[in-house]
Write an enzyme that holds these catalytic residues in place. Structure first.
Site, PDB file in Angstrom:
ATOM      1  N   LYS A 179       0.839  -1.201   0.000  1.00 24.65           N
ATOM      2  CA  LYS A 179       0.000   0.000   0.000  1.00 24.65           C
ATOM      3  C   LYS A 179       0.882   1.263   0.000  1.00 24.65           C
ATOM      4  CE  LYS A 179      -3.633  -2.452   2.613  1.00 24.65           C
ATOM      5  NZ  LYS A 179      -4.432  -2.470   3.860  1.00 24.65           N
ATOM      6  N   TYR A 231     -11.984  -2.839  -2.908  1.00 20.58           N
ATOM      7  CA  TYR A 231     -12.515  -3.042  -1.543  1.00 20.58           C
ATOM      8  C   TYR A 231     -14.038  -3.149  -1.503  1.00 20.58           C
ATOM      9  CZ  TYR A 231      -8.028  -2.434   0.905  1.00 20.58           C
ATOM     10  OH  TYR A 231      -6.750  -2.592   1.401  1.00 20.58           O
ATOM     11  N   ASN A 241      -1.451  -0.284   7.539  1.00 16.35           N
ATOM     12  CA  ASN A 241      -0.872  -1.622   7.759  1.00 16.35           C
ATOM     13  C   ASN A 241      -0.092  -2.163   6.563  1.00 16.35           C
ATOM     14  OD1 ASN A 241      -3.015  -2.306   6.159  1.00 16.35           O
ATOM     15  ND2 ASN A 241      -4.032  -3.651   7.631  1.00 16.35           N
ATOM     16  N   HIS A 283      -1.505  -5.602   1.548  1.00 16.03           N
ATOM     17  CA  HIS A 283      -2.749  -6.328   1.359  1.00 16.03           C
ATOM     18  C   HIS A 283      -2.456  -7.706   0.780  1.00 16.03           C
ATOM     19  CE1 HIS A 283      -6.716  -7.484  -0.151  1.00 16.03           C
ATOM     20  NE2 HIS A 283      -6.073  -7.838  -1.255  1.00 16.03           N
ATOM     21  N   GLU A 338      -9.142 -10.576  -7.556  1.00 14.63           N
ATOM     22  CA  GLU A 338      -8.202  -9.456  -7.413  1.00 14.63           C
ATOM     23  C   GLU A 338      -7.118  -9.497  -8.490  1.00 14.63           C
ATOM     24  OE1 GLU A 338      -9.029  -8.888  -2.615  1.00 14.63           O
ATOM     25  OE2 GLU A 338      -7.096  -9.702  -3.256  1.00 14.63           O
TER      26      GLU A 338
HETATM   27  P1  RTP Z   1      -6.276  -6.570   3.555  1.00 14.09           P
HETATM   28  O1  RTP Z   1      -7.555  -6.933   2.828  1.00 14.09           O
HETATM   29  O2  RTP Z   1      -5.811  -5.166   3.291  1.00 14.09           O
HETATM   30  O3  RTP Z   1      -5.195  -7.591   3.433  1.00 14.09           O
HETATM   31  O4  RTP Z   1      -6.642  -6.564   5.064  1.00 14.09           O
HETATM   32  P2  RTP Z   1      -7.420  -7.656   5.847  1.00 14.09           P
HETATM   33  O5  RTP Z   1      -8.057  -8.647   4.917  1.00 14.09           O
HETATM   34  O6  RTP Z   1      -6.446  -8.156   6.837  1.00 14.09           O
HETATM   35  O7  RTP Z   1      -8.543  -6.788   6.539  1.00 14.09           O
HETATM   36  P3  RTP Z   1     -10.010  -6.357   6.053  1.00 14.09           P
HETATM   37  O8  RTP Z   1     -10.913  -6.574   7.204  1.00 14.09           O
HETATM   38  O9  RTP Z   1     -10.349  -6.929   4.734  1.00 14.09           O
HETATM   39  O10 RTP Z   1      -9.799  -4.808   5.915  1.00 14.09           O
HETATM   40  C1  RTP Z   1      -9.181  -4.281   4.796  1.00 14.09           C
HETATM   41  C2  RTP Z   1      -8.339  -3.113   5.177  1.00 14.09           C
HETATM   42  O11 RTP Z   1      -9.150  -2.092   5.729  1.00 14.09           O
HETATM   43  C3  RTP Z   1      -8.414  -1.350   6.675  1.00 14.09           C
HETATM   44  N1  RTP Z   1      -9.138  -1.335   7.928  1.00 14.09           N
HETATM   45  N2  RTP Z   1      -9.297  -0.252   8.636  1.00 14.09           N
HETATM   46  N3  RTP Z   1     -11.016  -0.125  11.790  1.00 14.09           N
HETATM   47  C4  RTP Z   1     -10.365   0.350  10.754  1.00 14.09           C
HETATM   48  O12 RTP Z   1     -10.064   1.514  10.638  1.00 14.09           O
HETATM   49  C5  RTP Z   1      -9.988  -0.587   9.708  1.00 14.09           C
HETATM   50  N4  RTP Z   1     -10.268  -1.878   9.686  1.00 14.09           N
HETATM   51  C6  RTP Z   1      -9.724  -2.344   8.536  1.00 14.09           C
HETATM   52  C7  RTP Z   1      -7.072  -2.012   6.832  1.00 14.09           C
HETATM   53  O13 RTP Z   1      -6.137  -1.319   6.013  1.00 14.09           O
HETATM   54  C8  RTP Z   1      -7.313  -3.394   6.280  1.00 14.09           C
HETATM   55  O14 RTP Z   1      -6.110  -3.960   5.778  1.00 14.09           O
END
Ligand code: RTP
Length: 155
Positions: free
Chosen positions: A16, A56, A119, A122, A133
């Site tokens: 990212k 997303y 973070n 992705h 994707e």
């Molecule tokens: P990613 O898709 O980016 O690998 O992350 P992930 O599956 O581990 O997490 P996901 O729940 O799919 O969330 C995607 C991205 O959204 C951002 N996020 N912000 N509470 C918050 O502010 C929050 N929660 C999630 C993070 O950048 C996360 O990687």
């Protein structure tokens, strides 16, 4: 044991904008590479906000969706496809838990990030999302099939 590239699992991984700006491209690529996974597509791109919303789309009801899409489109992203046995699930393991406060040391987020909104990386969370994707970010001819010498020692 002979392994044909066409049978190999693939996942979509993106560094990212925060990871790019912090100079972590090589560090992140190197963790996937040293594990034994194979890079089959890579490009640097600034996604539009519309493109980020597509990426997303599953999260569009979440309160952080708009900020997340603004963030993803705020600068260069390194989009990649990595290939290897178990790469979808193990790639997530290398990445660590979504919230860097909860990711284990030794993982990319555990070692290199502090908050969930920044973070740095992705990774696709399953075979269906990996396929979607990869198709969203890459044209078929941007994926390169090749055999590496390392494979006969990895598999
Ligand atoms: P990613 O898709 O980016 O690998 O992350 P992930 O599956 O581990 O997490 P996901 O729940 O799919 O969330 C995607 C991205 O959204 C951002 N996020 N912000 N509470 C918050 O502010 C929050 N929660 C999630 C993070 O950048 C996360 O990687």
């Amino acid at each position: 044991q002979e392994v044909h590239a066409a049978e190999m699992e693939r996942t979509f991984i993106a560094i990212k904008p925060d990871g790019v700006q912090r100079g972590l491209i090589a560090e992140i690529i190197s963790r996937f590479e040293r594990k034994g996974f194979k890079l089959v597509a890579i490009k640097i791109v600034v996604p539009s906000k519309e493109f980020a919303q597509k990426h997303y789309h599953d999260l569009k009801e979440r309160p952080f969706f708009d900020g997340l899409c603004d963030f993803l489109s705020s600068g260069p992203v390194i989009a990649m496809v990595w290939e290897g046995e178990g790469v979808i699930k193990y790639g997530r393991k290398l990445i660590g838990a979504t919230d860097p406060q909860k990711s284990e040391p030794g993982t990319i987020r555990g070692d290199l990030a502090v908050v969930v909104g920044r973070n740095i990386i992705h990774g696709s969370d399953g075979p269906e999302t990996a396929k979607d994707e990869i198709n969203l970010w890459f044209k078929p001819d941007e994926l390169v099939s090749y055999s590496s010498n390392a494979e006969k020692w990895l598999y």
